[in-house]
Write a protein that holds these residues in place. Structure first.
Motif, PDB file in Angstrom:
ATOM      1  N   THR A  12      37.889  40.785  46.484  1.00 52.28           N
ATOM      2  CA  THR A  12      37.381  42.102  46.032  1.00 52.28           C
ATOM      3  C   THR A  12      36.326  42.782  46.998  1.00 52.28           C
ATOM      4  OG1 THR A  12      36.738  43.612  43.516  1.00 52.28           O
ATOM      5  CG2 THR A  12      35.624  42.269  44.626  1.00 52.28           C
ATOM      6  N   LYS A  20      39.329  43.320  52.632  1.00 54.10           N
ATOM      7  CA  LYS A  20      40.032  43.050  51.585  1.00 54.10           C
ATOM      8  C   LYS A  20      41.309  42.252  52.244  1.00 54.10           C
ATOM      9  CE  LYS A  20      39.662  46.498  48.344  1.00 54.10           C
ATOM     10  NZ  LYS A  20      39.521  47.309  49.598  1.00 54.10           N
ATOM     11  N   ASP A  44      46.671  44.085  44.841  1.00 55.60           N
ATOM     12  CA  ASP A  44      46.858  45.509  44.281  1.00 55.60           C
ATOM     13  C   ASP A  44      48.518  46.682  44.484  1.00 55.60           C
ATOM     14  OD1 ASP A  44      46.827  48.339  45.978  1.00 55.60           O
ATOM     15  OD2 ASP A  44      45.630  47.748  48.111  1.00 55.60           O
ATOM     16  N   THR A 124      42.873  41.757  45.659  1.00 56.02           N
ATOM     17  CA  THR A 124      42.942  43.356  44.507  1.00 56.02           C
ATOM     18  C   THR A 124      42.939  44.519  45.467  1.00 56.02           C
ATOM     19  OG1 THR A 124      40.201  43.106  44.530  1.00 56.02           O
ATOM     20  CG2 THR A 124      41.638  41.853  43.288  1.00 56.02           C
ATOM     21  N   VAL A 132      41.240  45.719  38.193  1.00 57.63           N
ATOM     22  CA  VAL A 132      40.471  45.208  39.372  1.00 57.63           C
ATOM     23  C   VAL A 132      39.308  43.995  38.008  1.00 57.63           C
ATOM     24  CG1 VAL A 132      38.195  44.951  40.774  1.00 57.63           C
ATOM     25  CG2 VAL A 132      40.252  46.586  40.831  1.00 57.63           C
ATOM     26  N   VAL A 136      38.955  39.627  38.551  1.00 60.31           N
ATOM     27  CA  VAL A 136      37.258  38.981  38.682  1.00 60.31           C
ATOM     28  C   VAL A 136      36.794  38.474  37.866  1.00 60.31           C
ATOM     29  CG1 VAL A 136      35.318  40.013  39.510  1.00 60.31           C
ATOM     30  CG2 VAL A 136      37.609  41.245  41.240  1.00 60.31           C
ATOM     31  N   SER A 142      34.451  35.367  43.035  1.00 59.49           N
ATOM     32  CA  SER A 142      34.957  36.353  43.756  1.00 59.49           C
ATOM     33  C   SER A 142      33.753  36.793  44.787  1.00 59.49           C
ATOM     34  CB  SER A 142      34.407  37.186  42.716  1.00 59.49           C
ATOM     35  OG  SER A 142      32.847  37.602  42.480  1.00 59.49           O
TER      36      SER A 142
END
Ligand SMILES: Nc1ncnc2c1ncn2[C@@H]1O[C@H](COP(=O)(O)OP(=O)(O)OP(=O)(O)O)[C@@H](O)[C@H]1O
Ligand SMILES: [Mg+2]
Length: 273
Positions: A12, A20, A44, A124, A132, A136, A142
């Motif tokens: 993220t 990303k 996404d 993400t 998001v 996460v 993450s």
């Protein structure tokens, strides 16, 4: 329920365009080169990034799994080095906004796969949307991709603050991307630590940095991962080092290390709100 541990990592970074998707793809290939069985989940919605980056295409996506038209195995598309990709679709939104009955089906769909996965990497979207946050907080780990732009640092800070205050998360891995030197990467990390130490009770881990490298841009244009197209470039070498580091992260032996647990948390988070 499968007892095979799966490392679930959300990539993220709040700000758009910081890298990303490139990190997800190249970290995935790097881990596959180390012998891990890797699945990438494109979370996404705005831009279906991963299939474009890898030059692959798919007929079906996760929404077809949720509606029972096919199994998760059917939607997986094979990418370089044997990695598998779950393509993005409006189904990703469904993942975090569906009812309890569909959850059971989803968890079942993933559990069929979990014996064949070692690492699930989630790409993400940009921003601080509920979606998001859901991904996460559900993931075990993450990876926050940050660049030297002031907005990247402030956006990342805002996301960390939200996750810390509202979701009791306190450990975050920071990856500096597009750096001109190792020192620049360290400086980006220090800038973040300076604000988080002042206002939050969190622990930031420096995971390393990826240099700014034209090979990344060129490989994006060629719809290939830089690890594939320019395996000896500076960026590719840094991605390999990143993969080795991530591979050494301890794997939870508790239920937290199971794919079902991730899915449970993913769908529970949606209910709590
Ligand atoms: N290490 C790098 N060196 C040079 N260019 C890079 C590097 N990383 C990313 N880029 C460039 O930045 C662009 C955006 O990268 P990417 O699509 O991975 O970002 P993103 O954070 O996923 O964006 P979005 O928020 O739109 O999903 C790429 O097309 C690539 O050209
Ligand atoms: Mg992206």
């Amino acid at each position: 329920m499968s007892m095979h541990p799966v490392q679930v990592i959300a990539v993220t970074g709040a700000k758009g365009g910081v890298g990303k998707s490139n990190v997800t793809v190249n970290l995935g290939i790097g881990l596959a080169e180390l012998g891990r069985r890797v699945v990438l989940l494109d979370a996404d919605l705005g831009l279906a990034n991963l299939d474009i980056l890898l030059g692959i295409s798919s007929k079906s996506n996760i929404s077809h799994v949720l509606s029972g038209q096919c199994s998760l195995r059917d939607v997986l598309v094979e990418g370089p080095c044997g990695i598998k990709v779950v393509p993005a679709s409006s189904g990703t939104q469904q993942l975090v906004s569906m009812g309890p009955r569909e959850h059971a089906g989803l968890i079942h769909a993933f559990s069929e796969l979990s014996d064949d996965i070692d690492v699930l990497l989630i790409d993400t979207a940009a921003g601080i949307s509920d979606m998001v946050v859901s991904f996460v907080r559900a993931a075990q780990e993450s990876l926050f991709v940050v660049t030297d732009e002031p907005t990247s640092i402030t956006d990342t800070y805002a996301l960390i603050k939200l996750l810390n205050r509202d979701h009791e998360m306190y450990r975050f891995n920071i990856l500096a991307n597009m750096v001109r030197s190792q020192q620049e990467g360290r400086d980006i990390y220090q800038k973040l630590v300076k604000v988080t130490d002042r206002f939050l009770d969190v622990a930031l881990q420096f995971t390393g940095c990826i240099p700014y490298d034209e090979s990344v841009r060129k490989s994006v244009q060629r719809q290939k991962a830089v690890l594939e197209a320019y395996p000896r470039s500076k960026a590719a070498l840094a991605f390999k080092a990143l993969a080795a580091k991530v591979d050494s992260w301890p794997l939870a032996s508790t239920p937290r290390g199971h794919l079902e647990f991730f899915l449970d948390r993913l769908v529970q988070g949606a209910h709590v709100r």
